[in-house]
Write a protein that holds these residues in place. Structure first.
Motif, PDB file in Angstrom:
ATOM      1  N   ASN B  50      57.824   9.118 -11.955  1.00  7.20           N
ATOM      2  CA  ASN B  50      56.504   8.491 -11.835  1.00  7.20           C
ATOM      3  C   ASN B  50      55.435   9.191 -12.672  1.00  7.20           C
ATOM      4  O   ASN B  50      54.296   8.728 -12.729  1.00  7.20           O
TER       5      ASN B  50
ATOM      6  N   ARG D  17      58.693   0.187 -13.074  1.00  5.83           N
ATOM      7  CA  ARG D  17      57.744   1.300 -13.201  1.00  5.83           C
ATOM      8  C   ARG D  17      57.649   1.793 -14.648  1.00  5.83           C
ATOM      9  O   ARG D  17      56.599   2.211 -15.110  1.00  5.83           O
ATOM     10  N   ILE D  43      52.099   7.443 -11.357  1.00  5.21           N
ATOM     11  CA  ILE D  43      52.215   6.278 -10.480  1.00  5.21           C
ATOM     12  C   ILE D  43      52.443   6.785  -9.066  1.00  5.21           C
ATOM     13  O   ILE D  43      53.398   7.519  -8.818  1.00  5.21           O
ATOM     14  N   GLU D  45      53.122   5.828  -5.084  1.00  4.49           N
ATOM     15  CA  GLU D  45      53.662   4.715  -4.294  1.00  4.49           C
ATOM     16  C   GLU D  45      53.432   4.941  -2.801  1.00  4.49           C
ATOM     17  O   GLU D  45      53.633   6.043  -2.296  1.00  4.49           O
TER      18      GLU D  45
END
Lengths: 86, 86, 86, 86, 86, 86
Positions: B50, D17, D43, D45
């Motif tokens: 991520n 993603r 990112i 989540e």
């Protein structure tokens, strides 16, 4: 690739912000073992009034000798006294 | 009342996160002259995937000896080689 | 309901910030399949000095022709040279 | 050195993603003229329930064909109907 | 130790920001049962243009009577009409 | 279009998170005069250990009767005693 954000009150000198940034970056390198070039950081500045700590607006930053934060010192003192009297 | 946030990859031990938190907190105190009790911090953890650095997903954290981050080391090496060949 | 935040340096024109916002919003819609009306975004601006990348303060934004970022270009060039000489 | 954060609901595939990250990164490069290697992104989540849009919890992500977000589609439809009847 | 951040448009009075901060703090205390002194909050302010909602830049804050936000009211009205005509 | 983020410790029930979200949303509407449908919010959850308050890791959330946060209560008590003895 740690990303550090630092929300502080307006008014620190460039020297203080630089010291802050270097200290934070170094702390990340030492604790995580990641490479210096992988640490990213942003310092966001807002008026003291926009910071609210336990329901109290924080006073604006007032620079004292040696970078001492006079306003915050005063507030901490008040909080300790209030706590002691609870 | 500085507020520090730190987005890192999953997988650091409690000891590493503690060292990270203490290093960051101490860096803020030294640079801003604020009181230790006025520093607030949150460490957010997400998978390496991520995090995206210059268009590259960061590999998951792989703990090496002495907390060394093997995965990131590999990526930095690759990036240096790629840069040298540009 | 993706929430995007974007921390950039002061000085981009309204046109650049609008292009940035639309590009980010569109990228979210395309990748996640969510509805355009469900993407929310805030652009935060701070002086270049407040951004620190691998221990280096980022220079302030200097607009070049066609929105080119002259200051950052210079810094990337320096970083590549430094890396190549490591 | 733009720093992008993206808070989305749990459940997107690595492919989604990745597409999201690349689209966001590219949008920043095009709009700001900065170098690709200077764009950093994370990112985050969380469950759909943790997102609240105008007082409504967002439903968890339900993957449909071609990455379509079935749950969000349903919510947008409901919102449009509610709005039309106001 | 909840940490609340609030990104709003420039232009609210100190009174409005104070009411906002107290309302948010109180909401956290009531919902989580945590101590008032453990709630920390920062309000970040940016121009309306830097907020983008479903692809539309938000207009700058225009104070109306009783703190009413005239600009946002106008935008919501437009959005409802647009939605009704879809 | 206020955007609220709330970093809290893991473990609150859906009911508590819902009450938190509604309280925060309502507080924003009342203080800013903006429309309910323009308030967006995300609650991020992390282990208590990842929150550090004045150099102390926050204990994990321990639910007591009526949503009371037993762990935090204990920590506040300790902090008051320590402060009183300074």
């Amino acid at each position: 690739m740690p990303i550090i954000t630092c929300d502080i009150r307006n008014g620190r000198t460039r020297e203080q912000r630089s010291q802050l940034a270097m200290g934070l970056t170094q702390a990340v390198v030492e604790a995580t073992g990641c490479d210096l070039h992988d640490v990213f950081l942003v310092i966001r500045e807002m008026p003291g009034f926009n910071f609210v700590d336990g329901g109290d607006h924080v006073p604006d930053y007032v620079p004292g000798p040696n970078g001492l934060d006079l306003a915050a010192q005063e507030q901490v003192k008040t909080r300790i006294e209030r706590t002691s009297n609870d």
